[in-house]
Design an enzyme around this catalytic site. Structure first.
Site, PDB file in Angstrom:
ATOM      1  N   SER A  80       0.822  -1.206   0.000  1.00 32.63           N
ATOM      2  CA  SER A  80       0.000   0.000   0.000  1.00 32.63           C
ATOM      3  C   SER A  80       0.854   1.252   0.000  1.00 32.63           C
ATOM      4  CB  SER A  80      -0.900   0.006   1.246  1.00 32.63           C
ATOM      5  OG  SER A  80      -1.525   1.253   1.436  1.00 32.63           O
ATOM      6  N   TYR A 129      -2.131  -0.188   9.946  1.00 33.11           N
ATOM      7  CA  TYR A 129      -2.327  -0.748   8.606  1.00 33.11           C
ATOM      8  C   TYR A 129      -1.032  -0.656   7.810  1.00 33.11           C
ATOM      9  CZ  TYR A 129      -3.987  -1.176   3.795  1.00 33.11           C
ATOM     10  OH  TYR A 129      -4.157  -1.556   2.482  1.00 33.11           O
TER      11      TYR A 129
END
Length: 335
Positions: free
Chosen positions: A127, A152
């Site tokens: 990501s 995350y």
């Protein structure tokens, strides 16, 4: 090929599975259909895959090591696209354990299953969140990513390190893709475009953080899928250079995949307003914890190695999303 796609009921996983089936591959889908967001939407995605003769589904959690091992033993996939993960930056502030269970333990289980099954290539989702506090633009895979701003992001950076270790120790070819703000039809309800559309149609205000001055490298899902498939077809080998994006000692690659064209959030909302034919009531708010002011993908390595060329403008992409949204939810229920 026979390709295992984890997260096949998810936004990107569904689109990847559909593309692979369309070109003649056999796809084994894995998803646990958790309730992080509307399960009915996940079921609707799967319903579009089931008619394909070469699609089959295994409803398991990648964090379940034994169940995952059985899938690899029984189905013997040639290659793996690992997209299953606990998503969402903001949710990771509230429930970090879910991210470790799915994104770290689940990823380890994938690596171990590939190690013992002999699958030839793992492509996995990282990501843009890994860039964290990085200020240098555009983001390059050679940039330092040691200052994440959310759990995350931590789990995604951990995946990259784990992949390199397994590539080095066991010769498993791995390619990581740092996704940049993917949007489009069949998207996730927790993402901005979905939320904005729902509230604008309902006549409700929308929360616009950082007073709308965020910049994001919005990337249409078809362009993402094109990159994923190109990467899947090219199995990495040890490189003649040693950098964060490649390795002399391992068949390992890491790429940014994005539109390479950052857009301010206010402009993105303006394009959505035009597509909907309505004006949004905006609540301008400060930046949220864990958020970053801007993202911008340096995709030069992906362009050089795989001729990657994202082609969808936000004007076209947002219009396609709106058309899907109104069709899927119906004009009366959409708001």
């Amino acid at each position: 090929m026979k390709v295992l796609v984890t997260g096949s009921a998810g936004f990107i996983g569904y689109h990847v599975a559909e593309r692979l089936l369309a070109r003649g591959d056999t796809v084994i889908g894995i998803d646990n259909l958790n309730d992080y967001y509307d399960v009915a939407l996940k079921e609707a995605r799967l319903a579009r895959l089931f008619p394909h003769a070469h699609f089959s589904e295994r409803r398991i959690d990648v964090a379940d090591r034994d169940a995952l091992s059985r899938v690899f033993e029984q189905d013997a996939p040639d290659r793996v696209v690992h997209l299953a993960a606990q998503a969402g930056v903001r949710y990771s502030l509230e429930n970090p354990q879910a991210y470790v269970d799915s994104n770290v333990t689940g990823f380890l289980n994938i690596l171990e299953s590939i190690r013992h099954s002999g699958a030839e290539h793992l492509v996995y989702a990282s990501s843009s969140s890994v860039y964290g506090a990085n200020q240098r633009m555009p983001f390059s895979v050679d940039d330092n990513v040691d200052h994440p701003l959310s759990m995350y992001a931590v789990t995604k950076k951990t995946n990259e390190l784990m992949a390199h270790t397994y590539s080095h120790l066991f010769g498993i070819p791995t390619t990581g893709l740092r996704f940049f703000t993917v949007y489009g039809p069949w998207g996730r309800p927790d993402m901005a475009l979905f939320y904005f559309t729902r509230n604008i149609l309902a006549g409700k205000p929308i929360d616009v953080f950082n007073h709308g001055h965020h910049k994001r490298d919005f990337t249409y899902v078809d362009d993402i899928v094109d990159g994923v498939v190109r990467v899947l077809d090219r199995v990495p080998t040890p490189s003649d250079v040693d950098s964060p994006g490649s390795s002399r000692c391992a068949p390992y690659r890491l790429y940014n995949i994005g539109g390479n064209n950052p857009t301010e959030l206010l402009r993105y909302i303006e394009v959505l307003e035009q597509a909907l034919g309505r004006t949004a009531e905006k609540r301008l708010l400060p930046m949220q914890p864990g958020d970053v002011a801007a993202t911008w993908a340096d995709t030069s390595a992906l362009v050089r190695d795989l001729k990657y060329a994202p082609a969808t403008t936000i004007e076209v992409g947002v219009r396609r999303f709106v058309d899907w949204y109104l069709d899927f939810y119906g004009a009366e229920r959409a708001g």
